[in-house]
Design a protein around this motif. Structure first.
Motif, PDB file in Angstrom:
ATOM      1  N   HIS A  59       0.838  -1.190   0.000  1.00 52.71           N
ATOM      2  CA  HIS A  59       0.000   0.000   0.000  1.00 52.71           C
ATOM      3  C   HIS A  59       0.881   1.250   0.000  1.00 52.71           C
ATOM      4  CE1 HIS A  59      -3.145   2.841   0.968  1.00 52.71           C
ATOM      5  NE2 HIS A  59      -4.022   1.888   0.655  1.00 52.71           N
ATOM      6  N   PRO A  60       0.571   2.223  -0.853  1.00 55.19           N
ATOM      7  CA  PRO A  60       1.411   3.421  -0.927  1.00 55.19           C
ATOM      8  C   PRO A  60       1.579   4.116   0.434  1.00 55.19           C
ATOM      9  CG  PRO A  60      -0.627   3.696  -2.240  1.00 55.19           C
ATOM     10  CD  PRO A  60      -0.535   2.255  -1.840  1.00 55.19           C
ATOM     11  N   TYR A  61       0.525   4.098   1.218  1.00 54.59           N
ATOM     12  CA  TYR A  61       0.573   4.777   2.519  1.00 54.59           C
ATOM     13  C   TYR A  61       1.641   4.167   3.431  1.00 54.59           C
ATOM     14  CZ  TYR A  61      -1.001   6.516   7.044  1.00 54.59           C
ATOM     15  OH  TYR A  61      -1.048   7.104   8.280  1.00 54.59           O
ATOM     16  N   ASP A  62       1.751   2.836   3.397  1.00 53.21           N
ATOM     17  CA  ASP A  62       2.732   2.162   4.252  1.00 53.21           C
ATOM     18  C   ASP A  62       4.152   2.539   3.849  1.00 53.21           C
ATOM     19  OD1 ASP A  62       0.671   0.944   5.561  1.00 53.21           O
ATOM     20  OD2 ASP A  62       0.723  -0.880   4.345  1.00 53.21           O
ATOM     21  N   ILE A  63       4.382   2.618   2.555  1.00 56.03           N
ATOM     22  CA  ILE A  63       5.725   2.977   2.088  1.00 56.03           C
ATOM     23  C   ILE A  63       6.027   4.436   2.458  1.00 56.03           C
ATOM     24  CG2 ILE A  63       7.184   3.282   0.037  1.00 56.03           C
ATOM     25  CD1 ILE A  63       5.814   0.859  -1.117  1.00 56.03           C
ATOM     26  N   GLY A  64       5.035   5.301   2.237  1.00 53.15           N
ATOM     27  CA  GLY A  64       5.212   6.719   2.583  1.00 53.15           C
ATOM     28  C   GLY A  64       5.566   6.902   4.051  1.00 53.15           C
ATOM     29  N   THR A  65       4.879   6.143   4.910  1.00 50.83           N
ATOM     30  CA  THR A  65       5.125   6.254   6.350  1.00 50.83           C
ATOM     31  C   THR A  65       6.527   5.767   6.705  1.00 50.83           C
ATOM     32  OG1 THR A  65       2.780   5.779   6.646  1.00 50.83           O
ATOM     33  CG2 THR A  65       4.147   5.639   8.610  1.00 50.83           C
ATOM     34  N   LEU A  66       6.940   4.669   6.099  1.00 52.43           N
ATOM     35  CA  LEU A  66       8.259   4.121   6.431  1.00 52.43           C
ATOM     36  C   LEU A  66       9.400   5.003   5.917  1.00 52.43           C
ATOM     37  CD1 LEU A  66       7.710   0.278   6.010  1.00 52.43           C
ATOM     38  CD2 LEU A  66       8.176   1.522   8.125  1.00 52.43           C
ATOM     39  N   VAL A  67       9.250   5.552   4.718  1.00 52.84           N
ATOM     40  CA  VAL A  67      10.350   6.396   4.226  1.00 52.84           C
ATOM     41  C   VAL A  67      10.420   7.711   5.012  1.00 52.84           C
ATOM     42  CG1 VAL A  67      10.420   5.355   1.911  1.00 52.84           C
ATOM     43  CG2 VAL A  67       9.159   7.495   2.251  1.00 52.84           C
ATOM     44  N   ASP A  68       9.283   8.154   5.542  1.00 49.31           N
ATOM     45  CA  ASP A  68       9.298   9.341   6.411  1.00 49.31           C
ATOM     46  C   ASP A  68      10.136   9.079   7.665  1.00 49.31           C
ATOM     47  OD1 ASP A  68       8.344  12.006   7.377  1.00 49.31           O
ATOM     48  OD2 ASP A  68       7.385  10.771   8.909  1.00 49.31           O
ATOM     49  N   LYS A  69      10.054   7.858   8.167  1.00 50.46           N
ATOM     50  CA  LYS A  69      10.874   7.497   9.335  1.00 50.46           C
ATOM     51  C   LYS A  69      12.354   7.633   9.017  1.00 50.46           C
ATOM     52  CE  LYS A  69       7.694   5.272  12.213  1.00 50.46           C
ATOM     53  NZ  LYS A  69       6.787   6.418  12.058  1.00 50.46           N
ATOM     54  N   MET A  70      12.673   7.597   7.709  1.00 50.09           N
ATOM     55  CA  MET A  70      14.079   7.731   7.297  1.00 50.09           C
ATOM     56  C   MET A  70      14.343   9.145   6.756  1.00 50.09           C
ATOM     57  SD  MET A  70      14.519   3.934   5.617  1.00 50.09           S
ATOM     58  CE  MET A  70      12.896   3.176   5.541  1.00 50.09           C
ATOM     59  N   GLY A  71      13.450  10.074   7.109  1.00 47.82           N
ATOM     60  CA  GLY A  71      13.704  11.492   6.798  1.00 47.82           C
ATOM     61  C   GLY A  71      13.272  11.963   5.424  1.00 47.82           C
ATOM     62  N   ILE A  72      12.500  11.103   4.730  1.00 49.22           N
ATOM     63  CA  ILE A  72      12.181  11.442   3.338  1.00 49.22           C
ATOM     64  C   ILE A  72      10.702  11.809   3.186  1.00 49.22           C
ATOM     65  CG2 ILE A  72      12.100  10.541   0.973  1.00 49.22           C
ATOM     66  CD1 ILE A  72      14.522   8.721   1.952  1.00 49.22           C
ATOM     67  N   ALA A  73      10.451  12.976   2.620  1.00 49.63           N
ATOM     68  CA  ALA A  73       9.082  13.456   2.444  1.00 49.63           C
ATOM     69  C   ALA A  73       8.614  13.202   1.023  1.00 49.63           C
ATOM     70  CB  ALA A  73       9.017  14.953   2.741  1.00 49.63           C
ATOM     71  N   VAL A  74       7.635  12.298   0.883  1.00 51.72           N
ATOM     72  CA  VAL A  74       6.967  12.100  -0.411  1.00 51.72           C
ATOM     73  C   VAL A  74       5.474  12.175  -0.151  1.00 51.72           C
ATOM     74  CG1 VAL A  74       8.723  10.679  -1.541  1.00 51.72           C
ATOM     75  CG2 VAL A  74       6.974   9.578  -0.117  1.00 51.72           C
ATOM     76  N   ARG A  75       4.711  12.285  -1.208  1.00 51.30           N
ATOM     77  CA  ARG A  75       3.270  12.350  -1.045  1.00 51.30           C
ATOM     78  C   ARG A  75       2.698  10.973  -1.338  1.00 51.30           C
ATOM     79  NH1 ARG A  75      -0.714  16.569  -2.284  1.00 51.30           N
ATOM     80  NH2 ARG A  75      -2.665  15.666  -1.585  1.00 51.30           N
ATOM     81  N   THR A  76       1.689  10.577  -0.576  1.00 49.81           N
ATOM     82  CA  THR A  76       0.966   9.361  -0.933  1.00 49.81           C
ATOM     83  C   THR A  76      -0.512   9.693  -0.978  1.00 49.81           C
ATOM     84  OG1 THR A  76       0.679   8.716   1.368  1.00 49.81           O
ATOM     85  CG2 THR A  76       2.615   7.853   0.253  1.00 49.81           C
ATOM     86  N   GLY A  77      -1.234   8.971  -1.813  1.00 50.96           N
ATOM     87  CA  GLY A  77      -2.671   9.195  -1.888  1.00 50.96           C
ATOM     88  C   GLY A  77      -3.106   9.435  -3.310  1.00 50.96           C
ATOM     89  N   HIS A  78      -4.241  10.131  -3.445  1.00 54.27           N
ATOM     90  CA  HIS A  78      -4.792  10.322  -4.800  1.00 54.27           C
ATOM     91  C   HIS A  78      -4.372  11.653  -5.408  1.00 54.27           C
ATOM     92  CE1 HIS A  78      -7.637  12.949  -2.898  1.00 54.27           C
ATOM     93  NE2 HIS A  78      -8.246  11.968  -2.245  1.00 54.27           N
ATOM     94  N   HIS A  79      -3.634  12.472  -4.645  1.00 53.27           N
ATOM     95  CA  HIS A  79      -3.065  13.727  -5.155  1.00 53.27           C
ATOM     96  C   HIS A  79      -4.121  14.672  -5.713  1.00 53.27           C
ATOM     97  CE1 HIS A  79       0.356  11.202  -4.598  1.00 53.27           C
ATOM     98  NE2 HIS A  79       0.022  10.427  -5.606  1.00 53.27           N
ATOM     99  N   CYS A  80      -5.283  14.691  -5.084  1.00 51.30           N
ATOM    100  CA  CYS A  80      -6.382  15.557  -5.541  1.00 51.30           C
ATOM    101  C   CYS A  80      -6.718  15.291  -7.004  1.00 51.30           C
ATOM    102  CB  CYS A  80      -6.077  17.037  -5.366  1.00 51.30           C
ATOM    103  SG  CYS A  80      -5.870  17.517  -3.662  1.00 51.30           S
ATOM    104  N   ALA A  81      -6.503  14.073  -7.452  1.00 45.58           N
ATOM    105  CA  ALA A  81      -6.816  13.731  -8.841  1.00 45.58           C
ATOM    106  C   ALA A  81      -7.413  12.331  -8.863  1.00 45.58           C
ATOM    107  CB  ALA A  81      -5.563  13.812  -9.707  1.00 45.58           C
TER     108      ALA A  81
END
Ligand SMILES: *Cc1c(COP(=O)(O)O)cnc(C)c1O
Length: 412
Positions: free
Chosen positions: A349-371
């Motif tokens: 799930h994209p959300y799980d990856i987003g959460t884990l990479v944030d733990k490593m200091g990396i900011a990405v967006r997950t979700g439908h991106h308003c689209a």
């Protein structure tokens, strides 16, 4: 040095020093900021302008005869002219300050409710941001106009032949983004504008996602409306610009009533102010407008050609590295795209990856991106979106790839 390498010669290490936030640590790691398509970071040069405004010449504009008010008015109007020159608008009255892209689109959509009739048609693309869908739906409800959608293909490109089939004498307005925020696709807006004009339809281009990467020339494009937000191009939030051709801005009724936008007021009748003030009711984001001007100066000093060439390098590098990961699916592989990579890894799930990479200091967006319609098209709930800016580096991409691999190992 060849011409090609000369173009890419952008001193990233020097540029990074302009952005104080890049010194931050997140969860014990140096921040890697890859959410530039949601909002960009702010260089010290722009922060200084904001501090200077509130420290030295904060005053309401266009009203007072006192010196501070005149100083603030001069700086605000200078910013308007800078933005005019940047987009090559014919004159400063065609630059309307807004609170951002969403405001600009609503202003135009609302104005068209006075110009459309039942049965008129509005074309939007299948890859729009919600802010470029909902106002038109509201307009259709109000007027009885019909919304038609220009479809896209698996690569994430608009299907031009379908556009040609959909457009007709009934088409009054065409709305689409210059660059898709979910996929990074750069749309062939010049051809679309030309074709739309052949049936006298007006064209509004949502330039929010293009403006940080491409310097649009509104006269050369012959576009009727072009909207942007400052916060995606190194400026502050809460301010943006609507460019409109004078003939259209004169035709559209005002959006909001209030101070600033009137010429005379009695209880019997109010006459409206001339452009651009007709659309600028109330006290605007004065500091934001001035800072937007500074952000445009900052980006132009680096140079949009250099920015685009460097970001293309990051895009190609990031794409090839990601594709080495097993189960990788990238959405939006148009040949013409900005440095946005939307992807999923099979079974995760994209959300799980987003959460884990944030733990490593990396900011990405997950979700439908308003689209959401784009996600529905690919039959997915969302994606992970890494979007690069000219202050990002290949070293940061390497860290991101490592983090994604780690996250994948932890989740599989
Ligand atoms: C960000 C964005 C918007 C909305 O901009 P706001 O600043 O939130 O009003 C609209 N369209 C696209 C393509 C965007 O990327």
């Amino acid at each position: 040095m060849s011409l090609a390498t000369e173009k890419i010669s952008l001193d990233v290490e020097k540029i990074r020093k302009d952005f104080p936030i890049l010194k931050r640590e997140i969860n014990g790691y140096p921040l890697v900021y890859f959410d530039n398509a949601a909002t960009s970071q702010t260089p010290q040069q722009v922060i200084d302008v904001i501090v200077d405004y509130y420290s030295n010449y904060n005053a309401n504009i266009h009203r007072g005869v006192h010196s501070l008010s005149q100083e603030a008015t001069d700086k605000y109007e200078t910013a308007r002219r800078k933005i005019q020159q940047h987009f090559n608008a014919a004159n400063p009255e065609e630059i309307i300050f807004t609170s951002g892209t969403t405001h600009g689109i609503n202003l135009v959509a609302n104005g068209f409710s006075a110009l459309l009739e039942a049965g008129d048609e509005i074309l939007v693309s299948a890859m729009e941001h919600h802010s470029n869908i909902v106002p038109w739906q509201m307009l259709c409800e109000k007027t009885g106009a019909v919304l038609k959608v220009i479809p896209m293909n698996q690569e994430g490109e608009l299907i031009y032949s379908s556009f040609e089939e959909l457009i007709s004498e009934k088409t009054k307005v065409v709305f689409l983004n210059h660059v898709s925020n979910a996929l990074g696709t750069i749309n062939p807006i010049k051809e679309i504008i030309k074709k739309a004009h052949s049936v006298d339809a007006a064209v509004l281009i949502d330039g929010a996602q293009a403006a940080p990467h491409i310097k649009a020339d509104v006269q050369e494009l012959d576009v009727d409306f072009y909207v942007v937000s400052a916060h995606k191009m190194c400026g502050p939030t809460g301010v943006g610009v609507l460019y409109g051709k004078k003939k259209w801005l004169e035709k559209l009724p005002p959006y909001q009533g209030g101070g600033e936008m009137i010429s005379t007021v009695t209880f019997e009748k109010t006459t409206y102010a001339d452009l651009p003030h007709k659309f600028e009711a109330g006290t605007p984001n004065i500091c934001g407008g001035i800072a937007f001007g500074a952000a445009i100066d900052y980006m132009n000093k680096i140079g949009f050609d250099k920015i685009a060439a460097y970001e293309k390098e990051l895009l190609d590098y990031g794409t090839s590295k990601l594709l080495e990961i097993e189960g990788m699916q990238i959405y939006g592989i148009s040949r013409d795209k900005t440095a946005v990579i939307s992807f999923n890894i099979e079974g995760l799930h994209p959300y799980d990856i987003g959460t884990l990479v944030d733990k490593m200091g990396i900011a990405v967006r997950t979700g439908h991106h308003c689209a959401q319609p784009v996600m529905d098209f690919y039959n997915i709930p969302g994606t992970i979106r890494a979007s690069f800016s000219f202050y990002n580096t290949k070293t940061e991409i390497d860290r991101f790839i490592e983090a994604v691999k780690k996250a994948k190992a932890m989740l599989s």
